[in-house]
Design a protein around this motif. Sequence first.
Motif, PDB file in Angstrom:
ATOM      1  N   LYS A 115      43.157  31.251  39.109  1.00  0.00           N
ATOM      2  CA  LYS A 115      43.911  32.410  38.465  1.00  0.00           C
ATOM      3  C   LYS A 115      43.405  32.663  37.322  1.00  0.00           C
ATOM      4  O   LYS A 115      43.601  33.912  36.885  1.00  0.00           O
ATOM      5  N   GLN A 116      42.621  31.952  36.354  1.00  0.00           N
ATOM      6  CA  GLN A 116      42.144  32.311  35.212  1.00  0.00           C
ATOM      7  C   GLN A 116      40.629  31.899  34.940  1.00  0.00           C
ATOM      8  O   GLN A 116      40.264  30.924  35.473  1.00  0.00           O
ATOM      9  N   GLN A 130      40.793  34.740  30.077  1.00  0.00           N
ATOM     10  CA  GLN A 130      40.623  36.097  30.878  1.00  0.00           C
ATOM     11  C   GLN A 130      41.331  35.724  32.183  1.00  0.00           C
ATOM     12  O   GLN A 130      41.118  34.863  33.059  1.00  0.00           O
ATOM     13  N   ASN A 131      42.101  36.977  32.577  1.00  0.00           N
ATOM     14  CA  ASN A 131      42.582  36.885  34.009  1.00  0.00           C
ATOM     15  C   ASN A 131      42.850  38.416  34.291  1.00  0.00           C
ATOM     16  O   ASN A 131      42.187  39.134  34.083  1.00  0.00           O
ATOM     17  N   ASP A 132      43.717  38.706  35.159  1.00  0.00           N
ATOM     18  CA  ASP A 132      44.001  39.976  35.832  1.00  0.00           C
ATOM     19  C   ASP A 132      44.149  41.040  34.968  1.00  0.00           C
ATOM     20  O   ASP A 132      43.915  41.890  34.777  1.00  0.00           O
ATOM     21  N   SER A 133      45.042  40.523  33.810  1.00  0.00           N
ATOM     22  CA  SER A 133      45.245  41.331  32.706  1.00  0.00           C
ATOM     23  C   SER A 133      43.768  41.768  31.637  1.00  0.00           C
ATOM     24  O   SER A 133      43.709  42.824  31.039  1.00  0.00           O
ATOM     25  N   SER A 134      42.732  41.145  31.975  1.00  0.00           N
ATOM     26  CA  SER A 134      41.647  41.203  31.338  1.00  0.00           C
ATOM     27  C   SER A 134      40.496  41.880  32.555  1.00  0.00           C
ATOM     28  O   SER A 134      39.596  42.252  32.197  1.00  0.00           O
ATOM     29  N   GLY A 135      41.141  42.037  33.644  1.00  0.00           N
ATOM     30  CA  GLY A 135      40.198  43.035  34.658  1.00  0.00           C
ATOM     31  C   GLY A 135      39.787  41.766  35.802  1.00  0.00           C
ATOM     32  O   GLY A 135      38.858  42.282  36.558  1.00  0.00           O
ATOM     33  N   THR A 137      40.324  40.068  38.975  1.00  0.00           N
ATOM     34  CA  THR A 137      41.233  40.095  39.914  1.00  0.00           C
ATOM     35  C   THR A 137      41.289  38.777  40.692  1.00  0.00           C
ATOM     36  O   THR A 137      40.114  38.274  41.282  1.00  0.00           O
TER      37      THR A 137
END
Length: 251
Positions: A115-116, A130-135, A137
Amino acid sequence: MPLKKLKTANHTFRTWHRRLGLATCLLLIVLALSGVLINHAHQMGLDQRGVKISWLLDYYGIGQPRNIMQFSQDPASLIAIDNQLWLDQQFLLESTVPVLAAVWYQQQIIAIDAKQLYIFDRQGQLLETQNDSSGLTPPLVDLSISAKGEPLLSTQHGLLIADEQLLDWQSVDANDTAVGDSSMSQATTINPDLLIQARSRHLTWERVILDLHSGRLFGAWALWLWDFVALVILFLSLSGLWMWRHKKFRR
């Protein structure tokens, strides 16, 4: 109440007061000591101190780790134990899902789960997540260092390469990128103390003492035993008051 019946009642209360007091003495000591420890658990660090006794961990169902992987060993070993990441003997991270990979990059540590992505400094302090909110996917699949020394992140949507500051990840064609050695190996000679430390993070001494105090440590039947002890304490209190109130008849 007639004097004769009162003396008989006093004798009965004294007898059972003594018998039940002796029978439950050890349990009362356990209750008292565990209660004191619970009250001061934070000051004593019991809420943070993990249990490192193998048979007790087994008793709680905390078994041996299923997946152990050792990554880059230069300048220090990065070890994934299920959903935990360790820098030699230093705990770095406990994720909600298994840790998949970890690499050294410019005196920093990069690690991923599905996930991250996590970035640590050389001392193991978490700098960024960093994760989907950081770009990025998810799901993330793998992490390695290219032949040119660039971080490569493999996802189910393709291969990504990072800039030097690890701020921007761009898609790259796998055919155009030479992947270097990720230095990952199945760990077979991990220090047993490290495995105990990893397991101990799932159980603190505060939890054990709480379970001992409540009776849950010994299973469902022990709850009935502790209920019995509570009734005995009530009886000892009432019988003690009775005997004190009628002490003039003890002859």
